[in-house]
Design a protein around this motif. Structure first.
Motif, PDB file in Angstrom:
ATOM      1  N   GLU A 197       0.829  -1.218   0.000  1.00 38.18           N
ATOM      2  CA  GLU A 197       0.000   0.000   0.000  1.00 38.18           C
ATOM      3  C   GLU A 197       0.863   1.268   0.000  1.00 38.18           C
ATOM      4  O   GLU A 197       0.645   2.190   0.790  1.00 38.18           O
ATOM      5  CB  GLU A 197      -0.948   0.010   1.193  1.00 38.18           C
ATOM      6  N   TYR A 245      -9.192  -7.178   4.760  1.00 37.83           N
ATOM      7  CA  TYR A 245      -8.916  -6.108   5.707  1.00 37.83           C
ATOM      8  C   TYR A 245     -10.196  -5.464   6.236  1.00 37.83           C
ATOM      9  O   TYR A 245     -11.164  -5.300   5.495  1.00 37.83           O
ATOM     10  CB  TYR A 245      -8.064  -5.019   5.059  1.00 37.83           C
ATOM     11  N   TRP A 302     -10.475  -2.404   6.943  1.00 36.90           N
ATOM     12  CA  TRP A 302     -10.483  -1.011   6.539  1.00 36.90           C
ATOM     13  C   TRP A 302     -10.520  -0.926   5.014  1.00 36.90           C
ATOM     14  O   TRP A 302     -10.249  -1.890   4.310  1.00 36.90           O
ATOM     15  CB  TRP A 302      -9.249  -0.277   7.078  1.00 36.90           C
ATOM     16  N   LYS A 303     -10.834   0.238   4.512  1.00 36.04           N
ATOM     17  CA  LYS A 303     -10.893   0.444   3.070  1.00 36.04           C
ATOM     18  C   LYS A 303      -9.482   0.539   2.510  1.00 36.04           C
ATOM     19  O   LYS A 303      -8.648   1.257   3.034  1.00 36.04           O
ATOM     20  CB  LYS A 303     -11.673   1.725   2.748  1.00 36.04           C
ATOM     21  N   VAL A 304      -9.220  -0.170   1.424  1.00 31.46           N
ATOM     22  CA  VAL A 304      -7.900  -0.182   0.801  1.00 31.46           C
ATOM     23  C   VAL A 304      -8.000   0.460  -0.584  1.00 31.46           C
ATOM     24  O   VAL A 304      -8.809   0.041  -1.412  1.00 31.46           O
ATOM     25  CB  VAL A 304      -7.345  -1.608   0.665  1.00 31.46           C
ATOM     26  N   GLU A 305      -7.181   1.476  -0.804  1.00 29.78           N
ATOM     27  CA  GLU A 305      -7.158   2.154  -2.100  1.00 29.78           C
ATOM     28  C   GLU A 305      -6.105   1.516  -3.006  1.00 29.78           C
ATOM     29  O   GLU A 305      -5.103   0.976  -2.528  1.00 29.78           O
ATOM     30  CB  GLU A 305      -6.841   3.639  -1.920  1.00 29.78           C
ATOM     31  N   ARG A 316      -9.401  -6.203  -0.185  1.00 36.20           N
ATOM     32  CA  ARG A 316     -10.780  -5.763   0.108  1.00 36.20           C
ATOM     33  C   ARG A 316     -11.523  -6.813   0.906  1.00 36.20           C
ATOM     34  O   ARG A 316     -12.366  -6.483   1.767  1.00 36.20           O
ATOM     35  CB  ARG A 316     -11.516  -5.477  -1.195  1.00 36.20           C
ATOM     36  N   HIS A 336      -5.397  -6.288  -4.792  1.00 33.49           N
ATOM     37  CA  HIS A 336      -6.399  -5.379  -4.235  1.00 33.49           C
ATOM     38  C   HIS A 336      -7.695  -6.127  -3.916  1.00 33.49           C
ATOM     39  O   HIS A 336      -8.359  -5.842  -2.919  1.00 33.49           O
ATOM     40  CB  HIS A 336      -6.680  -4.249  -5.232  1.00 33.49           C
TER      41      HIS A 336
END
Length: 351
Positions: A199, A238, A240-243, A235, A231
């Motif tokens: 990340e 995790y 949390w949100k992953v960009e 998703r 990615h």
């Protein structure tokens, strides 16, 4: 006494055979209701739990406190047995694993059983770091309820520093791989997957000069495929949100000119430099205070030697060894994180 034993899928039969050897009197049910990775054990041996934990194929041994029909009203009733095991000053969480079709969800069980336990004990709910876990394992038409201590092994705990603290400000400058189209694409996938896994702030694909446009195109396609695959897993895994990591193309020499002008911290990985251990504390301090950390990684050929003059650090990750191209990002970032984490931890202790 009844236990629910968990193994890797496909290892339940092996584990069951070892259980029979160690606990001859035990009744063993392999893959109840056809669910792999599970073994139900019933025995009178008071040391059965410790005995089974001595079997490497077994991952978890869950003592069953109550067994009831898989109906939400009956599961909630087990709170009477659960409550005496949770102190008023302790925290707890209810976790449910449901197998089969039912007229309720796992969240329904967590909510209703949790509310009843809280009413009976006065204990607070802590979904992240509970002192006790009320484990509900539903297998077909039966529900098995247990009370367990907070997990020993967890991915995310308060005593672990979040590695994204460093990687959010790391830009990776990767020289592209060149050669056959299929090879370029294959290496691109590995590099895209690695950059996304950490990340990082940005991945810059930086050729050092003129190169075949179609080879570069295949490499970039591979980066995209590798990034997408990683990615997708992030998703799902995790909380949390992953960009997606931004990916750009830039001439290698222009990257150095631009980043150096903006006073970013520039790190080149090359066997000609000192080891990480030799510059570790100073390197960690500079990374801690840097606005952006720019890491240059070669491909087939190393970073041009003329750029060493403009780098803040030239570091050798593993003396007398040369990393494969696809290992550059993981090797560099893990090494940097180790010295950064040690420095940040000591700094907190001092302050």
């Amino acid at each position: 006494m009844k236990f629910l034993v968990k193994t890797q899928k496909g290892m339940e039969g092996v584990a069951a055979n070892y259980i029979r050897e160690e606990l001859p009197d035990a009744e063993v049910w392999i893959s109840p209701m056809g669910y792999y990775g599970l073994v139900i054990v019933e025995t009178e041996d008071e040391n059965a739990g410790e005995v089974m934990l001595g079997i490497p194929e077994i991952e978890r041994v869950i003592p069953v406190l109550a067994e009831v029909p898989a109906e939400i009203e009956r599961i909630v009733e087990t709170a009477e047995k659960v409550a005496p095991l949770i102190g008023e000053n302790e925290t707890f969480a209810v976790k449910t694993k449901r197998r089969g079709k039912h007229g309720f969800s796992s969240i329904d069980v967590n909510r209703e059983l949790g509310a009843k336990v809280r009413e009976l004990t006065g204990a607070d709910v802590n979904l992240s770091w509970p002192d006790k876990v009320v484990q509900v394992e539903i297998i077909g038409d039966r529900a098995y309820v247990s009370v367990l201590p907070g997990e020993e092994f967890r991915k995310f705990t308060p005593d672990k520093r979040d590695a994204r603290e460093l990687f959010r400000k790391v830009t990776v400058v990767q020289m592209p791989y060149w050669g056959g189209y299929k090879v370029c694409r294959s290496f691109g996938e590995k590099i895209g997957r690695a950059a996304q896994a950490f990340e990082v702030k940005e991945l810059i694909i930086a050729p050092k000069g003129k190169m075949d446009a179609l080879e570069l195109a295949e490499f970039i396609k591979g980066v995209r495929v590798g990034q997408e695959s990683r990615h997708r897993i992030q998703r799902e895994s995790y909380p949390w949100k992953v960009e997606k990591v931004p990916v750009s193309v830039w001439d290698l020499y222009q990257v150095v000119r631009d980043k150096r002008r903006d006073k970013r911290l520039l790190i080149i990985t090359d066997p000609k430099g000192p080891t990480v251990a030799q510059v570790g504390e100073r390197l960690a301090r500079d990374m801690f205070h840097a606005k952006e950390v720019v890491v240059f990684i070669g491909s087939r050929e190393g970073i041009p030697r003329g750029l060493f003059r403009f780098a803040d650090y030239v570091i050798d990750l593993a003396p007398y060894m040369t990393f494969a191209t696809e290992h550059g990002i993981p090797a560099a970032l893990v090494s940097l994180w180790e010295v950064y984490e040690e420095y940040a931890g000591k700094r907190e202790e001092r302050t």
